[in-house]
Design an enzyme around this catalytic site. Structure first.
Site, mmCIF file in Angstrom:
data_model
loop_
_atom_site.group_PDB
_atom_site.id
_atom_site.type_symbol
_atom_site.label_atom_id
_atom_site.label_comp_id
_atom_site.label_asym_id
_atom_site.label_seq_id
_atom_site.Cartn_x
_atom_site.Cartn_y
_atom_site.Cartn_z
ATOM 1 N N LYS A 4 15.267 -15.138 -8.663
ATOM 2 C CA LYS A 4 16.096 -16.124 -9.365
ATOM 3 C C LYS A 4 17.407 -16.229 -8.618
ATOM 4 O O LYS A 4 17.835 -15.279 -7.962
ATOM 5 C CB LYS A 4 16.376 -15.674 -10.803
ATOM 6 N N ASP A 18 16.320 -24.944 -12.541
ATOM 7 C CA ASP A 18 16.461 -24.251 -13.826
ATOM 8 C C ASP A 18 17.630 -24.963 -14.512
ATOM 9 O O ASP A 18 17.904 -26.129 -14.182
ATOM 10 C CB ASP A 18 16.729 -22.743 -13.605
HETATM 11 P P1 NDP Z 1 18.378 -28.270 -18.319
HETATM 12 O O1 NDP Z 1 19.632 -28.014 -17.591
HETATM 13 O O2 NDP Z 1 17.563 -29.447 -17.974
HETATM 14 O O3 NDP Z 1 18.644 -28.301 -19.881
HETATM 15 C C1 NDP Z 1 19.242 -27.231 -20.511
HETATM 16 C C2 NDP Z 1 19.477 -27.608 -21.964
HETATM 17 O O4 NDP Z 1 19.884 -26.453 -22.673
HETATM 18 C C3 NDP Z 1 20.588 -28.624 -22.119
HETATM 19 O O5 NDP Z 1 20.340 -29.398 -23.256
HETATM 20 C C4 NDP Z 1 21.798 -27.724 -22.287
HETATM 21 O O6 NDP Z 1 22.871 -28.335 -22.960
HETATM 22 C C5 NDP Z 1 21.216 -26.625 -23.137
HETATM 23 N N1 NDP Z 1 21.970 -25.398 -22.935
HETATM 24 C C6 NDP Z 1 22.228 -24.782 -21.760
HETATM 25 N N2 NDP Z 1 22.979 -23.700 -21.945
HETATM 26 C C7 NDP Z 1 23.209 -23.633 -23.269
HETATM 27 C C8 NDP Z 1 23.927 -22.751 -24.086
HETATM 28 N N3 NDP Z 1 24.576 -21.706 -23.562
HETATM 29 N N4 NDP Z 1 23.932 -22.982 -25.426
HETATM 30 C C9 NDP Z 1 23.292 -24.058 -25.951
HETATM 31 N N5 NDP Z 1 22.599 -24.944 -25.217
HETATM 32 C C10 NDP Z 1 22.562 -24.724 -23.900
HETATM 33 O O7 NDP Z 1 17.508 -26.919 -18.138
HETATM 34 P P2 NDP Z 1 15.953 -26.704 -18.388
HETATM 35 O O8 NDP Z 1 15.458 -27.590 -19.461
HETATM 36 O O9 NDP Z 1 15.288 -26.700 -17.082
HETATM 37 O O10 NDP Z 1 15.942 -25.175 -18.890
HETATM 38 C C11 NDP Z 1 15.965 -24.827 -20.262
HETATM 39 C C12 NDP Z 1 15.427 -23.427 -20.423
HETATM 40 O O11 NDP Z 1 14.077 -23.366 -19.941
HETATM 41 C C13 NDP Z 1 16.177 -22.334 -19.650
HETATM 42 O O12 NDP Z 1 16.121 -21.129 -20.391
HETATM 43 C C14 NDP Z 1 15.340 -22.174 -18.394
HETATM 44 O O13 NDP Z 1 15.531 -20.905 -17.812
HETATM 45 C C15 NDP Z 1 13.953 -22.331 -18.971
HETATM 46 N N6 NDP Z 1 12.885 -22.700 -18.051
HETATM 47 C C16 NDP Z 1 12.977 -23.807 -17.265
HETATM 48 C C17 NDP Z 1 11.930 -24.153 -16.453
HETATM 49 C C18 NDP Z 1 11.929 -25.396 -15.649
HETATM 50 O O14 NDP Z 1 10.916 -25.681 -15.000
HETATM 51 N N7 NDP Z 1 12.996 -26.188 -15.646
HETATM 52 C C19 NDP Z 1 10.719 -23.311 -16.343
HETATM 53 C C20 NDP Z 1 10.701 -22.198 -17.274
HETATM 54 C C21 NDP Z 1 11.766 -21.922 -18.066
HETATM 55 P P3 NDP Z 1 24.176 -28.856 -22.132
HETATM 56 O O15 NDP Z 1 23.764 -30.188 -21.604
HETATM 57 O O16 NDP Z 1 25.248 -28.887 -23.142
HETATM 58 O O17 NDP Z 1 24.416 -27.845 -21.039
HETATM 59 O O1 2IT Z 2 12.147 -19.992 -15.224
HETATM 60 C C1 2IT Z 2 11.318 -20.596 -14.524
HETATM 61 O O2 2IT Z 2 10.125 -20.278 -14.481
HETATM 62 C C2 2IT Z 2 11.791 -21.739 -13.728
HETATM 63 N N1 2IT Z 2 12.965 -22.102 -13.812
HETATM 64 C C3 2IT Z 2 10.857 -22.436 -12.791
HETATM 65 C C4 2IT Z 2 10.805 -21.711 -11.471
HETATM 66 C C5 2IT Z 2 10.021 -22.389 -10.402
HETATM 67 O O3 2IT Z 2 9.992 -21.802 -9.311
HETATM 68 O O4 2IT Z 2 9.431 -23.448 -10.600
#
Ligand code: NDP
Ligand code: 2IT
Length: 451
Positions: A130, A170
């Site tokens: 990461k 992420d």
């Molecule tokens: P984005 O940046 O696209 O979206 C994040 C969302 O979460 C936004 O709505 C953001 O709000 C909100 N958020 C972030 N930090 C906080 C906080 N401290 N408190 C409240 N809301 C918060 O990220 P992703 O959708 O990609 O990621 C979301 C989650 O999924 C994370 O935990 C990530 O690690 C996990 N994840 C992502 C993957 C991927 O492929 N993208 C794969 C697997 C897991 P704001 O706009 O206000 O920041």
């Molecule tokens: O938490 C996760 O699994 C991710 N943010 C996706 C990582 C990736 O390599 O696609």
């Protein structure tokens, strides 16, 4: 036996905590895995002798670097960059990059540790890593984001590569950022390889990668619900977040016949009692991905919705909860609200969104509960499929990628059942996912000697 497991866990944790002081998220992630695997470990003298667990909690490499850049006013800004290369036993390091003001070493290490087991569960050959920065993209211009990404990649590029380490997105890192990062990587290394995933469809990305995490989480929830003869159809779903994972979790849940009633961001949540529609979700995509606005604006546009500032959505009654924002966003009080509201299934789209106290409430209530490393693995799995397509210089259709994704999520669910089913038939998805992921990584490490 019970006592010695508890002693082992406490001794291990106190050594870990004193060696890694203040890294609370990392401690939390390790403890969760350790509590699951300790009974298995203690019955496996060869793993104990090889100090597999001690080696797993020590990153193979931690890279921390300065990221200087110029803002639009011409002022110098300095951020901190990270890449934690946790474990390469089963493949090149793989995992996302997070750009968020809260990023620190503890969060990077917890995410890299989780990623190692998640990637093992996908059945694809990917190690765990990461990275990211405490850079906050909120309110920054495109030019500022680009200059930051270029500076970040100027250092990161020397540590990554298609067979070494393959970053992706992420929190705070989506298609725009991957584009700027890739452009700089290509310029410096003078090579066009699939070193980043989550790329645009115009230049090497995979169909379905944007959808994969949210869709995969819904496929996993479908499999969990099926164990109790249930379906999404007709259920009420609360989702947190409004970014990549939340958007596509909402889309798939709706298409499976559920009513999605909440979305959130770090400022508050919206409750739409009528439920999202395709048209409303289209607006969310535009609001968050193009305008980069706030979820509050949804309630300004749709009078059926109410906005609750500084609150999380968990006090809204629902059948299914999908936390898709960030770590530790469901605390004990939120878990109690969910249970009081009749929630039967909590499926994590985010990484470690549920605190240990909240998990224990779900466990006691015997509801369906899946940890992110199982239910959000569809994202990284589809990144693995993107790597394969880049290597063979081909692009698969959306149907082909989706079929792989469905199979992988079904396989992860089956692994959880295999290792997590308790005496009374209750499926402990935490234990199942941790043991299944651990066994694969542990065996690979063992066979590769002391390294
Ligand atoms: P984005 O940046 O696209 O979206 C994040 C969302 O979460 C936004 O709505 C953001 O709000 C909100 N958020 C972030 N930090 C906080 C906080 N401290 N408190 C409240 N809301 C918060 O990220 P992703 O959708 O990609 O990621 C979301 C989650 O999924 C994370 O935990 C990530 O690690 C996990 N994840 C992502 C993957 C991927 O492929 N993208 C794969 C697997 C897991 P704001 O706009 O206000 O920041
Ligand atoms: O938490 C996760 O699994 C991710 N943010 C996706 C990582 C990736 O390599 O696609």
């Amino acid at each position: 036996m019970v006592q010695s497991v508890a002693n082992y866990v406490e001794d291990f944790m106190s050594a870990l905590e004193s060696k890694n002081p203040g890294e609370h998220e990392f401690h939390q992630a390790v403890r969760e895995v350790l509590e699951s695997v300790a009974p298995y470990l203690l019955e496996s003298p060869h793993l104990m002798k090889a100090k597999i667990m001690e080696r797993m909690v020590e990153p193979e490499r931690v890279i921390m670097f300065r990221v200087p850049w110029l803002d639009d006013k011409g002022e110098v800004q300095v951020n901190r960059g990270f890449r934690v290369q946790m474990n390469s036993a089963i493949g090149p390091y793989k995992g996302g990059l997070r750009f968020h003001a809260s990023v620190n070493l503890s969060i990077m290490k917890f995410l890299a540790f989780e990623q190692t087991f998640k990637n093992a569960l996908t059945t694809l050959p990917m190690g765990g890593a990461k990275g990211g920065s405490d850079f906050n993209p909120r309110g920054k211009s495109d030019g500022e984001v680009m200059r930051f990404c270029q500076s970040f990649m100027t250092e990161l590029q020397r540590h990554i590569g298609q067979d070494t380490d393959v970053p992706a997105g992420d929190i705070g890192v989506g298609g725009r950022e991957i584009g700027y990062l890739f452009g700089q990587y290509k310029r410096i290394r003078d090579e066009w390889t699939g070193t980043l995933t989550g790329k645009s469809l115009y230049w090497g990305g995979s169909l379905m990668r944007p959808e994969a995490t949210g869709y995969g989480a819904c496929y996993f929830a479908e499999a969990m619900l099926a164990t109790r003869g249930e379906k999404f159809y007709g259920k009420t779903v609360c989702i947190s977040g409004s970014g990549n994972v939340a958007q596509y979790a909402a889309q798939k849940a709706m298409r499976l016949g559920a009513k999605v009633v909440t979305l959130s961001d770090s400022d508050g949540f919206v409750y739409d009692a009528d439920g999202l529609t395709e048209e409303k979700l289209e607006y969310v995509f535009f609001l968050k991905n193009v305008l980069r606005g706030r979820i509050r604006e949804y309630a300004e546009k749709y009078p059926s919705a109410q906005y609750f500032p500084h609150e999380r959505p968990w006090r809204i009654a629902c059948d299914i909860a999908m936390p898709c924002a960030t770590q530790n966003e469901i605390e004990a009080i939120d878990a109690q609200h969910l249970l009081d509201g009749g929630c039967q299934c909590v499926c994590e789209g985010a990484n470690m969104p549920t605190t240990p106290e909240a998990i224990s409430l779900f466990y006691k209530a015997r509801i369906l509960y899946s940890p992110g490393k199982a239910s959000n693995a569809g994202g990284v799995a589809t990144s693995g499929l993107e790597m394969t397509q880049n290597s063979i210089r081909q692009s698969w259709t959306a149907e082909e990628v989706d079929a792989h994704l469905r199979r992988i999520m079904a396989d992860i669910h089956a692994a959880c059942i295999k290792y997590g089913t308790e005496g009374d038939g209750y499926i402990n998805y935490v234990r199942g996912a941790n043991i299944a992921g651990f066994i694969k990584v542990a065996n690979a490490m063992l066979e590769q000697g002391i390294c």
